[in-house]
Motif scaffolding. Structure first.
Motif, PDB file in Angstrom:
ATOM      1  N   ASP A  16       0.828  -1.204   0.000  1.00  0.00           N
ATOM      2  CA  ASP A  16       0.000   0.000   0.000  1.00  0.00           C
ATOM      3  C   ASP A  16       0.861   1.252   0.000  1.00  0.00           C
ATOM      4  O   ASP A  16       1.749   1.413   0.848  1.00  0.00           O
ATOM      5  CB  ASP A  16      -0.915  -0.006   1.223  1.00  0.00           C
ATOM      6  CG  ASP A  16      -1.783   1.224   1.298  1.00  0.00           C
ATOM      7  OD1 ASP A  16      -2.737   1.322   0.503  1.00  0.00           O
ATOM      8  OD2 ASP A  16      -1.483   2.113   2.125  1.00  0.00           O
ATOM      9  N   GLN A  19       0.837   3.503   3.285  1.00  0.00           N
ATOM     10  CA  GLN A  19       1.552   2.877   4.393  1.00  0.00           C
ATOM     11  C   GLN A  19       3.063   2.924   4.178  1.00  0.00           C
ATOM     12  O   GLN A  19       3.827   3.257   5.094  1.00  0.00           O
ATOM     13  CB  GLN A  19       1.105   1.426   4.563  1.00  0.00           C
ATOM     14  CG  GLN A  19       1.870   0.679   5.669  1.00  0.00           C
ATOM     15  CD  GLN A  19       1.835  -0.829   5.530  1.00  0.00           C
ATOM     16  OE1 GLN A  19       1.074  -1.356   4.725  1.00  0.00           O
ATOM     17  NE2 GLN A  19       2.664  -1.516   6.288  1.00  0.00           N
ATOM     18  N   SER A  22       4.499   6.377   4.567  1.00  0.00           N
ATOM     19  CA  SER A  22       4.494   6.780   5.973  1.00  0.00           C
ATOM     20  C   SER A  22       5.581   6.084   6.785  1.00  0.00           C
ATOM     21  O   SER A  22       6.248   6.709   7.610  1.00  0.00           O
ATOM     22  CB  SER A  22       3.125   6.491   6.581  1.00  0.00           C
ATOM     23  OG  SER A  22       3.100   6.775   7.959  1.00  0.00           O
ATOM     24  N   ASP A  23       5.793   4.783   6.529  1.00  0.00           N
ATOM     25  CA  ASP A  23       6.648   3.979   7.395  1.00  0.00           C
ATOM     26  C   ASP A  23       8.069   3.781   6.879  1.00  0.00           C
ATOM     27  O   ASP A  23       8.989   3.518   7.666  1.00  0.00           O
ATOM     28  CB  ASP A  23       6.021   2.598   7.620  1.00  0.00           C
ATOM     29  CG  ASP A  23       4.679   2.672   8.324  1.00  0.00           C
ATOM     30  OD1 ASP A  23       4.377   3.729   8.905  1.00  0.00           O
ATOM     31  OD2 ASP A  23       3.930   1.672   8.285  1.00  0.00           O
TER      32      ASP A  23
END
Length: 295
Positions: A16, A19, A22-23
């Motif tokens: 994704d 995700q 962000s990570d």
């Protein structure tokens, strides 16, 4: 959950986009982002259906994506954003509060032969060219010059200057770009419903990055951004949620010959596969009603 594949210069993520951004992507680490997210017009991308319950939900999802892109973009970095003509006003109004929009670009292209019958069909897709700092960004104008046809081909003289001289033979492109859409049996064709042409990505990457700059594409699709970045001596990070398209990147960018026992081969140009015929039939039917459908 996600998977990561990489060599020394190029990284492919399978998972994704929101995700992974962000990570896994550090703040202020990317020189150039080409963001070409789902358009919310009802296309099928392998196992993903490109349609949200409402425009509001799509816009809210897009704003989260844009915020993550701006977080990872360097202070002198550049962001190019594409979306449908219907959704672009949401993107434009949001980004003008957070960035400097240098250009509103129109990519226009040829017709497939099927156009809308009850209104003026769309023959273009909009692109925003955004930077964080209008006084500090990369723009390699000499690397993207095109022929200046108006005066140079006719050998006209510019008498406005103190010393009259012939018009320049080259110029920086304006904000209306013509590049043909990628068609079946073209050399660069991959089996994907919205492939962007290499020439379009080449202009963007040459203009807004340097050798060894990091280019990020959060919705890689056919991995054209990464393939062009590789050819031009840039580093790339790509994200793709669909395994069917990940295999294109593994072959095209990392040079893999096999994935989980499957040979990775480019699509055959000698015959039209059944799924392609089905795609073409669906496209013709949809084009009569949806001005933003692209092959």
């Amino acid at each position: 959950m996600f998977e990561r594949y990489a060599d020394d210069q190029h990284t492919l993520f399978h998972g994704d986009a929101l995700q992974i951004l962000s990570d896994e992507i550090s703040s202020n680490s990317v020189d150039l982002i080409f963001l070409d997210p789902p358009y919310n017009i009802g296309k099928r991308f392998s196992n993903f259906y490109d349609k949200w319950e409402s425009e509001e939900k799509y816009a809210n999802w897009a704003y989260k994506m844009l915020d993550q892109c701006l977080r990872v973009l360097k202070p002198n970095g550049t962001l190019y954003v594409m979306t449908s003509t219907q959704a672009m006003p949401y993107f434009d109004l949001y980004l003008r509060q957070k960035t400097v929009i240098l250009s509103r670009i129109v990519w226009h292209y040829d017709s497939s032969g099927v156009q809308a019958k009850k209104y003026f069909g769309s023959m273009y897709e909009p692109i925003l060219h955004c930077v964080k700092d209008k006084n500090n960004y990369i723009f390699n104008s000499d690397d993207i010059k095109i022929e200046a046809k108006t005066g140079a081909q006719r050998k006209l003289i510019d008498y406005r200057k103190s010393v009259p001289c012939q018009y320049n033979t080259e110029k920086v492109p304006g904000n209306v770009w013509y590049f043909p859409r990628v068609r079946y049996r073209m050399e660069e064709y991959e089996n994907h419903p919205s492939q962007k042409p290499e020439a379009l990505l080449e202009r963007i990457i040459l203009a807004s990055s340097n050798q060894n700059s990091l280019v990020l594409d959060p919705f890689a699709g056919t991995f054209t951004s990464a393939a062009v970045a590789k050819r031009l001596g840039r580093i790339s990070t790509s994200i793709e949620s669909q395994e069917e398209y990940l295999k294109i990147g593994l072959r095209r960018v990392l040079g893999w010959k096999e994935y989980k026992g499957e040979k990775l081969l480019p699509p055959s140009k000698n015959h039209t596969p059944k799924n392609k015929k089905s795609q073409e039939k669906n496209f013709i039917q949809k084009s009569l009603f949806d001005a933003d459908s692209t092959a």
